[in-house]
Design an enzyme around this catalytic site. Structure first.
Site, PDB file in Angstrom:
ATOM      1  N   SER A 119       0.881  -1.082   0.067  1.00 27.16           N
ATOM      2  CA  SER A 119       0.075  -0.083   0.189  1.00 27.16           C
ATOM      3  C   SER A 119       0.699   1.279   0.066  1.00 27.16           C
ATOM      4  O   SER A 119       0.438   2.227  -0.619  1.00 27.16           O
ATOM      5  CB  SER A 119      -0.904   0.198   1.318  1.00 27.16           C
ATOM      6  OG  SER A 119      -1.822  -1.077   1.111  1.00 27.16           O
ATOM      7  N   HIS A 140      -2.454  -3.499  -6.736  1.00 27.86           N
ATOM      8  CA  HIS A 140      -2.814  -3.116  -5.468  1.00 27.86           C
ATOM      9  C   HIS A 140      -4.268  -3.240  -5.410  1.00 27.86           C
ATOM     10  O   HIS A 140      -5.142  -2.797  -5.989  1.00 27.86           O
ATOM     11  CB  HIS A 140      -2.358  -1.930  -5.230  1.00 27.86           C
ATOM     12  CG  HIS A 140      -2.765  -1.221  -3.742  1.00 27.86           C
ATOM     13  ND1 HIS A 140      -3.474  -0.033  -3.575  1.00 27.86           N
ATOM     14  CD2 HIS A 140      -2.528  -1.562  -2.582  1.00 27.86           C
ATOM     15  CE1 HIS A 140      -3.859   0.202  -2.344  1.00 27.86           C
ATOM     16  NE2 HIS A 140      -3.283  -0.704  -1.695  1.00 27.86           N
ATOM     17  N   GLU A 152      -5.351  -1.401  -8.715  1.00 26.93           N
ATOM     18  CA  GLU A 152      -4.511  -0.362  -9.124  1.00 26.93           C
ATOM     19  C   GLU A 152      -3.181  -0.878  -9.701  1.00 26.93           C
ATOM     20  O   GLU A 152      -2.507  -1.881  -8.989  1.00 26.93           O
ATOM     21  CB  GLU A 152      -4.127   0.610  -7.904  1.00 26.93           C
ATOM     22  CG  GLU A 152      -5.352   1.248  -7.634  1.00 26.93           C
ATOM     23  CD  GLU A 152      -5.098   2.376  -6.524  1.00 26.93           C
ATOM     24  OE1 GLU A 152      -5.261   3.626  -6.870  1.00 26.93           O
ATOM     25  OE2 GLU A 152      -4.921   1.985  -5.370  1.00 26.93           O
ATOM     26  N   ASN A 191      -5.414   6.973  -2.434  1.00 19.41           N
ATOM     27  CA  ASN A 191      -4.556   7.583  -1.175  1.00 19.41           C
ATOM     28  C   ASN A 191      -3.706   8.984  -1.553  1.00 19.41           C
ATOM     29  O   ASN A 191      -4.004   9.991  -0.575  1.00 19.41           O
ATOM     30  CB  ASN A 191      -3.563   6.851  -0.566  1.00 19.41           C
ATOM     31  CG  ASN A 191      -4.570   5.774   0.387  1.00 19.41           C
ATOM     32  OD1 ASN A 191      -5.573   5.770   0.731  1.00 19.41           O
ATOM     33  ND2 ASN A 191      -3.902   4.612   0.515  1.00 19.41           N
TER      34      ASN A 191
HETATM   35  P1  NAD Z   1      -0.544  -9.493   7.457  1.00 18.88           P
HETATM   36  O1  NAD Z   1       0.060  -9.082   8.522  1.00 18.88           O
HETATM   37  O2  NAD Z   1      -2.231  -9.739   7.765  1.00 18.88           O
HETATM   38  O3  NAD Z   1      -0.217 -10.704   6.588  1.00 18.88           O
HETATM   39  C1  NAD Z   1       0.949 -10.891   6.496  1.00 18.88           C
HETATM   40  C2  NAD Z   1       1.272 -12.431   6.112  1.00 18.88           C
HETATM   41  O4  NAD Z   1       2.619 -12.471   5.442  1.00 18.88           O
HETATM   42  C3  NAD Z   1       1.443 -13.301   7.248  1.00 18.88           C
HETATM   43  O5  NAD Z   1       0.472 -14.359   6.840  1.00 18.88           O
HETATM   44  C4  NAD Z   1       2.603 -13.560   7.661  1.00 18.88           C
HETATM   45  O6  NAD Z   1       2.853 -14.801   8.113  1.00 18.88           O
HETATM   46  C5  NAD Z   1       3.230 -13.724   6.205  1.00 18.88           C
HETATM   47  N1  NAD Z   1       4.841 -13.380   5.853  1.00 18.88           N
HETATM   48  C6  NAD Z   1       5.652 -12.762   6.817  1.00 18.88           C
HETATM   49  N2  NAD Z   1       6.808 -12.740   6.619  1.00 18.88           N
HETATM   50  C7  NAD Z   1       6.903 -13.370   5.508  1.00 18.88           C
HETATM   51  C8  NAD Z   1       7.872 -13.841   4.428  1.00 18.88           C
HETATM   52  N3  NAD Z   1       9.140 -13.578   4.559  1.00 18.88           N
HETATM   53  N4  NAD Z   1       7.224 -14.529   3.485  1.00 18.88           N
HETATM   54  C9  NAD Z   1       6.011 -14.857   3.277  1.00 18.88           C
HETATM   55  N5  NAD Z   1       5.158 -14.687   3.972  1.00 18.88           N
HETATM   56  C10 NAD Z   1       5.621 -14.000   5.026  1.00 18.88           C
HETATM   57  O7  NAD Z   1      -0.663  -8.255   6.331  1.00 18.88           O
HETATM   58  P2  NAD Z   1      -1.725  -7.843   5.332  1.00 18.88           P
HETATM   59  O8  NAD Z   1      -2.512  -6.514   5.948  1.00 18.88           O
HETATM   60  O9  NAD Z   1      -2.330  -8.709   4.785  1.00 18.88           O
HETATM   61  O10 NAD Z   1      -0.786  -6.760   4.270  1.00 18.88           O
HETATM   62  C11 NAD Z   1       0.140  -7.526   3.420  1.00 18.88           C
HETATM   63  C12 NAD Z   1       0.373  -6.503   2.387  1.00 18.88           C
HETATM   64  O11 NAD Z   1      -0.609  -6.242   1.806  1.00 18.88           O
HETATM   65  C13 NAD Z   1       1.311  -5.138   2.680  1.00 18.88           C
HETATM   66  O12 NAD Z   1       2.220  -4.890   1.671  1.00 18.88           O
HETATM   67  C14 NAD Z   1       0.062  -4.354   2.811  1.00 18.88           C
HETATM   68  O13 NAD Z   1       0.529  -2.901   2.500  1.00 18.88           O
HETATM   69  C15 NAD Z   1      -0.806  -4.514   1.643  1.00 18.88           C
HETATM   70  N6  NAD Z   1      -2.392  -4.036   1.833  1.00 18.88           N
HETATM   71  C16 NAD Z   1      -2.967  -4.358   2.901  1.00 18.88           C
HETATM   72  C17 NAD Z   1      -4.128  -3.855   3.105  1.00 18.88           C
HETATM   73  C18 NAD Z   1      -5.139  -4.093   4.395  1.00 18.88           C
HETATM   74  O14 NAD Z   1      -5.931  -3.408   4.433  1.00 18.88           O
HETATM   75  N7  NAD Z   1      -4.866  -4.868   5.366  1.00 18.88           N
HETATM   76  C19 NAD Z   1      -5.048  -3.284   2.010  1.00 18.88           C
HETATM   77  C20 NAD Z   1      -4.143  -3.080   0.657  1.00 18.88           C
HETATM   78  C21 NAD Z   1      -2.871  -3.807   0.641  1.00 18.88           C
END
Ligand code: NAD
Length: 296
Positions: A119, A140, A152, A191
């Site tokens: 993000s 994204h 995106e 954003n």
């Molecule tokens: P999260 O913390 O819920 O999930 C992260 C996952 O990655 C976990 O399952 C963890 O075990 C795993 N992980 C950790 N280290 C790792 C590695 N080295 N290799 C593989 N897996 C690994 O995070 P999230 O909220 O799902 O966010 C993940 C990405 O998505 C980020 O880049 C975030 O910016 C993006 N994002 C999040 C949202 C949101 O609303 N949460 C929205 C859009 C984009």
């Protein structure tokens, strides 16, 4: 575009949603995460998404079938061995993403395209570690992908345009609305608009220019928008708004009073927004939806 096998790396909040959305549209999806424990959690998340999709699309059979299209692996080489596309949704921490791409570059087949769901980071930060900068870009998604179906697509300066086009076609094929961001931009489109808008609204409140309801009402009446900045802040969550303001306050101390107001008037009292039933408004029937809100 002739993708068949998609690997989603990271199966947390967003990764599990992206994996489900992709499998729901017929693709084989390999879910990769760091260890077996994380993969057990992934299976639990996917099982609860099955219920969400069954209800949302009113198609329990399709949702059930989706569960049969997943493979799970904690071994990166194994997880990406047939991948046409790897979608990375691992934690928003530069060092973790950097070492992930370094490892991925070593084991992924040449055909594989890499896409990041980050993000707040941009593809050029990681392009050099991917071993295939021309096949790397951002894809994204927004939280609750089945409903908030924006995708995106944003390359860095070295991304091959034909790769961006293939990812746009892929996004369409999984029910997303592809939005092509043609130049690298932190915050993408949404954003880049939303953060300054919410910040302007909060600034008017913090400096005593007007109260939140007056600010929202002004915006809603004058533009016809269904929500003003404070109603939107309740959806985003006041904790997230606070984190952003706190980071801004480090460079600009004039933002500190706003951070203090958010903390003392909201967070310290458990009012974090719509999710907890109260933020700037009380839910489930917030004032801004009252028939007389725009008239009084
Ligand atoms: P999260 O913390 O819920 O999930 C992260 C996952 O990655 C976990 O399952 C963890 O075990 C795993 N992980 C950790 N280290 C790792 C590695 N080295 N290799 C593989 N897996 C690994 O995070 P999230 O909220 O799902 O966010 C993940 C990405 O998505 C980020 O880049 C975030 O910016 C993006 N994002 C999040 C949202 C949101 O609303 N949460 C929205 C859009 C984009």
């Amino acid at each position: 575009m002739d993708f068949k096998n998609i690997t989603v790396a990271g199966s947390g909040v967003l990764g599990s949603q992206i994996a489900f959305q992709t499998a729901f549209h017929g693709y084989n999806v390999t879910v990769y995460d760091i260890n077996e424990e994380a993969l057990v959690k992934a299976e639990e998340r996917l099982a609860s998404l099955k219920e969400v999709y069954a209800n949302f699309f009113k198609d329990a059979e399709k949702a059930e079938k989706t569960l049969g299209r997943f493979t799970f692996s904690a071994n990166l080489a194994e997880a990406v061995k047939d991948a046409d596309l790897v979608i990375e949704a691992i934690p928003e921490i530069v060092a973790i993403k950097k070492s992930f791409y370094e490892e991925l570059a070593k084991v992924a087949p040449e055909k594989a395209i890499f896409a990041s769901n980050s993000s707040t980071m941009v593809p050029s930060q990681f392009a050099d570690y991917t071993g295939r900068p021309e096949k790397f870009l951002a894809l994204h998604f927004a939280n609750e992908v089945w409903e908030k179906n924006t995708a995106e697509i944003m390359g860095h300066a070295g991304t091959d345009e034909s790769i961006a086009q293939q990812v746009i076609e892929f996004a369409k094929s999984i029910g997303m609305i592809p939005l092509h961001v043609k130049k690298e931009q932190p915050g993408y489109i949404l954003n880049s608009l939303l953060v300054p808008f919410l910040s302007a609204g909060q600034g008017l409140w913090a400096t005593g220019v007007a109260d939140p309801e007056t600010i929202d009402k002004t915006w809603m009446i004058a533009t016809g928008a269904p929500m003003g900045p404070f109603a939107i802040l309740d959806v985003v969550g006041i904790q997230t708004a606070y984190n952003i303001v706190l980071a801004q306050a480090q460079a600009d101390p004039t933002k500190q009073p706003l951070a203090d107001m958010l903390k003392s008037q909201f967070l310290d009292q458990g009012k974090t927004g719509q999710g907890t039933g109260e933020g700037f408004y009380k839910y489930p029937n917030p004032r801004y939806l009252d028939a007389d809100f725009l008239k009084a």
